[in-house]
Design an enzyme around this catalytic site. Structure first.
Site, PDB file in Angstrom:
ATOM      1  N   LYS A  43      19.139 -14.686  32.195  1.00  0.00           N
ATOM      2  CA  LYS A  43      20.211 -14.886  31.110  1.00  0.00           C
ATOM      3  C   LYS A  43      21.167 -15.975  31.579  1.00  0.00           C
ATOM      4  O   LYS A  43      21.746 -16.752  30.680  1.00  0.00           O
ATOM      5  CB  LYS A  43      20.929 -13.636  30.421  1.00  0.00           C
ATOM      6  CG  LYS A  43      20.184 -12.835  29.749  1.00  0.00           C
ATOM      7  CD  LYS A  43      19.339 -13.063  28.654  1.00  0.00           C
ATOM      8  CE  LYS A  43      18.964 -12.288  27.598  1.00  0.00           C
ATOM      9  NZ  LYS A  43      17.962 -12.934  26.397  1.00  0.00           N
TER      10      LYS A  43
ATOM     11  N   LYS B 112      10.805 -26.864  24.397  1.00  0.00           N
ATOM     12  CA  LYS B 112      10.041 -28.098  24.816  1.00  0.00           C
ATOM     13  C   LYS B 112       9.129 -28.209  23.420  1.00  0.00           C
ATOM     14  O   LYS B 112       8.685 -29.336  22.968  1.00  0.00           O
ATOM     15  CB  LYS B 112       9.189 -27.876  25.808  1.00  0.00           C
ATOM     16  CG  LYS B 112       9.752 -28.107  27.254  1.00  0.00           C
ATOM     17  CD  LYS B 112       9.939 -29.491  27.758  1.00  0.00           C
ATOM     18  CE  LYS B 112       8.762 -30.072  28.101  1.00  0.00           C
ATOM     19  NZ  LYS B 112       9.041 -31.590  28.514  1.00  0.00           N
TER      20      LYS B 112
ATOM     21  N   ASP C 139       2.747 -15.440  22.843  1.00  0.00           N
ATOM     22  CA  ASP C 139       3.631 -14.879  24.093  1.00  0.00           C
ATOM     23  C   ASP C 139       4.335 -16.187  24.628  1.00  0.00           C
ATOM     24  O   ASP C 139       3.617 -17.042  25.312  1.00  0.00           O
ATOM     25  CB  ASP C 139       2.447 -14.301  25.132  1.00  0.00           C
ATOM     26  CG  ASP C 139       3.123 -13.837  26.324  1.00  0.00           C
ATOM     27  OD1 ASP C 139       4.396 -14.018  26.713  1.00  0.00           O
ATOM     28  OD2 ASP C 139       2.680 -12.694  26.807  1.00  0.00           O
TER      29      ASP C 139
ATOM     30  N   SER D  11      21.608 -14.381  24.286  1.00  0.00           N
ATOM     31  CA  SER D  11      21.674 -13.878  25.704  1.00  0.00           C
ATOM     32  C   SER D  11      22.254 -12.711  25.792  1.00  0.00           C
ATOM     33  O   SER D  11      22.119 -11.663  25.206  1.00  0.00           O
ATOM     34  CB  SER D  11      22.601 -15.040  26.401  1.00  0.00           C
ATOM     35  OG  SER D  11      22.504 -14.959  27.851  1.00  0.00           O
TER      36      SER D  11
END
Ligand code: COA
Length: 290
Positions: free
Chosen positions: A174, A139, A79, A156
């Site tokens: 977005k 990350k 998730d 997006s």
């Protein structure tokens, strides 16, 4: 008119081996547009990991994608709202392939709801999936994408270019994705990384089309199609192949709208102001809880 703008398979434009030895990490790759994007990258020689919440769907998609393309596709359950789960998914991908070159940030959540009827938790949920999920994925993958001097594509939308009713959560999320991509492009460009956004318009056969291709009884047209047809998931996939390819080596920090010029003519999509003054009157036009 549409005969002038047919959908093409990217392998008829780009060589089949341009992504040989490359690895794609795609969130949301188990279904919809992101699955088709993954397939296109696989068809050009890459291997892939597809990440999502629904393990059964992921496994099935991975098998089908491998069989269709002849390249490896690894299903990884995670998730994107949980940074630890994303980090674990990256570890599994690295263990299997040893590298990550391309990342598609595609995991997203959407439903139609007015501000007056959307709970704080509903707003937070979509921000967490789209905006935080994108950040967590960046990350977790960044060290590997730096090492390969790779590239990001974030999926997006065009909704937030204007005020789109019932889409406050997605619009805010977005907008954050677009901004994140621009900063990533600038900060990581000197490390050899590119980052771009693809903003699909109305794409046939998607949940978005299902919910919003209204048959407005007032006869008001909600989508104009300058190219004579709706978009196809392969149009979006072709854009991703281009952006990951060396042909786009000087393109970074950009938003590529894939909508056949529709945004220039887009209206509010649902009858306005009827849809906000009397949501019940337009409920029959949309397949969603309001
Ligand atoms: N209208 C209003 N609020 C809604 C909603 C809707 N149609 N769908 C979900 N929410 C709200 C829930 O009520 C909940 O808020 P609450 O706790 O205040 O009641 C919050 O959003 C979280 O919903 P929940 O279903 O518990 O979260 P989830 O993590 O299981 O799923 C989504 C979130 C967005 C993925 C889910 O709503 C969904 O399946 N959407 C449709 C599929 C989809 O988005 N596909 C991607 C297409 S881009």
């Amino acid at each position: 008119m549409s005969q002038f703008h047919p959908v093409v398979d990217s392998t008829t434009v780009f060589r089949r081996d341009i992504f040989k030895n490359k690895v794609l990490f795609c969130t949301g790759g188990g279904s919809g547009i992101c699955r088709v994007m993954t397939e296109a990258v696989l068809r050009h020689g890459a291997n892939a990991a597809i990440v999502g919440r629904n393990e059964e769907r992921l496994k099935r998609a991975a098998q089908e994608l491998s069989a269709a393309t002849g390249n490896a596709c690894l299903p990884v359950k995670a998730d994107v709202r949980d940074p630890i789960q994303v980090q674990d998914a990256v570890k599994i991908t690295i263990k299997r392939y040893g590298r990550i070159d391309f990342v598609i940030n595609g995991a997203a959540g959407n439903f139609l709801a007015p501000i007056s009827g959307l709970s704080e938790n509903g707003f937070r949920t979509v921000i967490e999936i789209d905006a935080l999920g994108t950040y967590h994925t960046i990350k977790a993958t960044l060290p590997y994408v730096r090492a390969s001097k790779g590239s990001y594509v974030h999926v997006s939308a065009t909704l937030h270019y204007r005020g789109t009713p019932y889409q406050v959560h997605v619009s805010a999320a977005k907008a954050a994705v677009d901004a994140t991509s621009a900063v990533l492009a600038v900060e990581e460009g000197p490390h050899g990384i590119r980052s771009n956004v693809i903003a699909p318009g109305l794409i046939a056969g998607t949940e978005g089309e299902e919910r919003l291709s209204s048959k407005d009884p007032t006869g008001q047209k909600n989508w104009y199609l300058p190219t004579g047809r709706k978009g196809d998931s392969r149009d979006v996939a072709n854009a991703a192949v281009f952006l990951f390819s060396d042909a786009a080596s000087y393109i970074s920090g950009q938003v590529l709208v894939v909508d056949g010029a529709s945004e220039h003519l887009r209206g509010p999509m649902l009858p306005y102001p009827e849809s906000v003054l009397d949501p019940e009157s337009t409920k029959g036009l949309i397949k969603a809880r309001m």
